[in-house]
Design a protein around this motif. Structure first.
Motif, PDB file in Angstrom:
ATOM      1  N   MET A  19       0.857  -1.195   0.000  1.00  0.00           N
ATOM      2  CA  MET A  19       0.000   0.000   0.000  1.00  0.00           C
ATOM      3  C   MET A  19       0.892   1.244   0.000  1.00  0.00           C
ATOM      4  O   MET A  19       1.773   1.378   0.849  1.00  0.00           O
ATOM      5  CB  MET A  19      -0.894  -0.012   1.248  1.00  0.00           C
ATOM      6  CG  MET A  19      -1.970   1.060   1.253  1.00  0.00           C
ATOM      7  SD  MET A  19      -3.005   1.013   2.750  1.00  0.00           S
ATOM      8  CE  MET A  19      -3.931  -0.494   2.470  1.00  0.00           C
ATOM      9  N   ASP A  20       0.675   2.173  -0.948  1.00  0.00           N
ATOM     10  CA  ASP A  20       1.505   3.363  -1.013  1.00  0.00           C
ATOM     11  C   ASP A  20       1.049   4.390   0.032  1.00  0.00           C
ATOM     12  O   ASP A  20       0.031   4.222   0.694  1.00  0.00           O
ATOM     13  CB  ASP A  20       1.494   3.959  -2.421  1.00  0.00           C
ATOM     14  CG  ASP A  20       0.109   4.395  -2.877  1.00  0.00           C
ATOM     15  OD1 ASP A  20      -0.759   4.676  -2.030  1.00  0.00           O
ATOM     16  OD2 ASP A  20      -0.113   4.455  -4.102  1.00  0.00           O
ATOM     17  N   ASP A  21       1.846   5.464   0.161  1.00  0.00           N
ATOM     18  CA  ASP A  21       1.561   6.453   1.205  1.00  0.00           C
ATOM     19  C   ASP A  21       0.175   7.057   1.064  1.00  0.00           C
ATOM     20  O   ASP A  21      -0.538   7.264   2.051  1.00  0.00           O
ATOM     21  CB  ASP A  21       2.608   7.565   1.160  1.00  0.00           C
ATOM     22  CG  ASP A  21       3.960   7.107   1.691  1.00  0.00           C
ATOM     23  OD1 ASP A  21       4.019   6.007   2.281  1.00  0.00           O
ATOM     24  OD2 ASP A  21       4.948   7.841   1.513  1.00  0.00           O
ATOM     25  N   SER A  22      -0.238   7.358  -0.163  1.00  0.00           N
ATOM     26  CA  SER A  22      -1.549   7.955  -0.389  1.00  0.00           C
ATOM     27  C   SER A  22      -2.669   7.023   0.079  1.00  0.00           C
ATOM     28  O   SER A  22      -3.620   7.464   0.728  1.00  0.00           O
ATOM     29  CB  SER A  22      -1.726   8.275  -1.880  1.00  0.00           C
ATOM     30  OG  SER A  22      -3.017   8.796  -2.119  1.00  0.00           O
ATOM     31  N   ALA A  23      -2.537   5.735  -0.227  1.00  0.00           N
ATOM     32  CA  ALA A  23      -3.550   4.766   0.180  1.00  0.00           C
ATOM     33  C   ALA A  23      -3.589   4.608   1.695  1.00  0.00           C
ATOM     34  O   ALA A  23      -4.664   4.438   2.287  1.00  0.00           O
ATOM     35  CB  ALA A  23      -3.288   3.418  -0.488  1.00  0.00           C
TER      36      ALA A  23
END
Length: 208
Positions: A1-5
Motif C-alpha cells: 500500500m503506497d503512502d496515499s492509500a
C-alpha cells in the motif's frame, strides 16, 4: 500500500468512528453501508479492527434489504438509551473513563490545551464537550491531514495526544459499550475506534 492509500485508509477509519458517534447515524450513512459501498480488509490488521470489521459485516448482513429509515429509527432509540439518557449506561467522553479527573472536570481543559497547541478548534456542529470521542477523532483527522500536507510537527502532537488522551481510555470505553449495546454497528464502531488508536500508535512510532 503506497503512502496515499495509507492516508486514505487512516482517514476512512476515523471518519467511520466520527459518523457513528457524533450523533445518531443518519439514513444516508446507513444506506451507504447497506448497499455495498463499504469494503473491509481481507487481511488481519489488529485484534480490535478485525473484531470491528466482523461486527460491521454482521450489521450489514442483519439489515440487508431493509429500509434505511427504519434502521435509523432503531439505532436512534439505542443510541439515546445507551449514550444519551436520561440515565445513560455509556458516556463516550474521555473524562468519564479517567480516574485522575472528574467527568467534564479539569481533564477537559487538558484535552482542549492539546487542541490549542496544535492550532485546532473543535467543530461547532458536533454539539458535544470537547473530550467526546467524535471530537477527539476529529482532532486526529486534522493532524493526519496536516501530516499528508507535509507538516512534520504534527507527528509530535499526535504522539502526545495518543499517549496522554486516547490510549488511556478508548479500550475501556470499547469494552464497556460492547457489554451494554445490542447493536452490532455500535460494537463495530467501538472496536474500530480502539483498533484505529492502536493502528495510529504503530504508525507514529514508525514515523518518529
Amino acid at each position: 500500500m503506497d503512502d496515499s492509500a495509507v492516508y486514505e485508509a487512516r482517514l476512512e477509519l476515523i471518519d467511520f468512528v466520527i459518523e457513528v458517534f457524533h450523533d445518531t447515524p443518519d439514513d444516508a450513512f446507513i444506506e451507504r453501508l447497506l448497499t455495498g459501498a463499504t469494503e473491509t480488509p481481507g487481511e488481519a490488521v489488529n485484534d480490535h479492527l478485525d473484531n470491528g470489521f466482523e461486527e460491521l459485516r454482521t450489521f450489514i448482513e442483519e439489515n440487508q434489504g431493509r429500509d434505511p429509515g427504519a434502521v435509523e429509527t432503531e439505532l436512534a432509540k439505542e443510541y439515546t438509551a445507551i449514550m444519551v439518557g436520561p440515565r445513560p449506561d455509556v458516556l463516550p467522553h474521555e473524562t468519564f473513563y479517567r480516574d485522575d479527573t472528574e467527568f467534564i472536570g479539569e481533564g477537559l481543559a487538558d484535552v482542549e490545551a492539546s487542541y490549542g497547541a496544535a492550532g485546532w478548534n473543535p467543530p461547532e456542529e458536533y454539539g458535544e464537550e470537547n473530550d467526546h470521542i467524535a471530537v477527539e477523532f476529529a482532532f486526529l483527522r486534522y493532524l493526519i491531514e496536516r501530516q499528508r500536507a507535509g507538516a512534520e510537527e504534527t507527528l509530535g502532537f499526535e504522539r502526545v495526544f495518543l499517549d496522554e488522551h486516547l490510549l488511556p481510555w478508548v479500550e475501556e470505553f470499547t469494552d464497556h459499550l460492547g457489554e451494554k449495546t445490542d447493536s452490532s454497528l455500535f460494537r463495530a464502531a467501538a472496536y474500530i475506534a480502539a483498533g484505529t488508536v492502536a493502528f495510529e500508535d504503530e504508525i507514529i512510532a514508525q514515523l518518529l
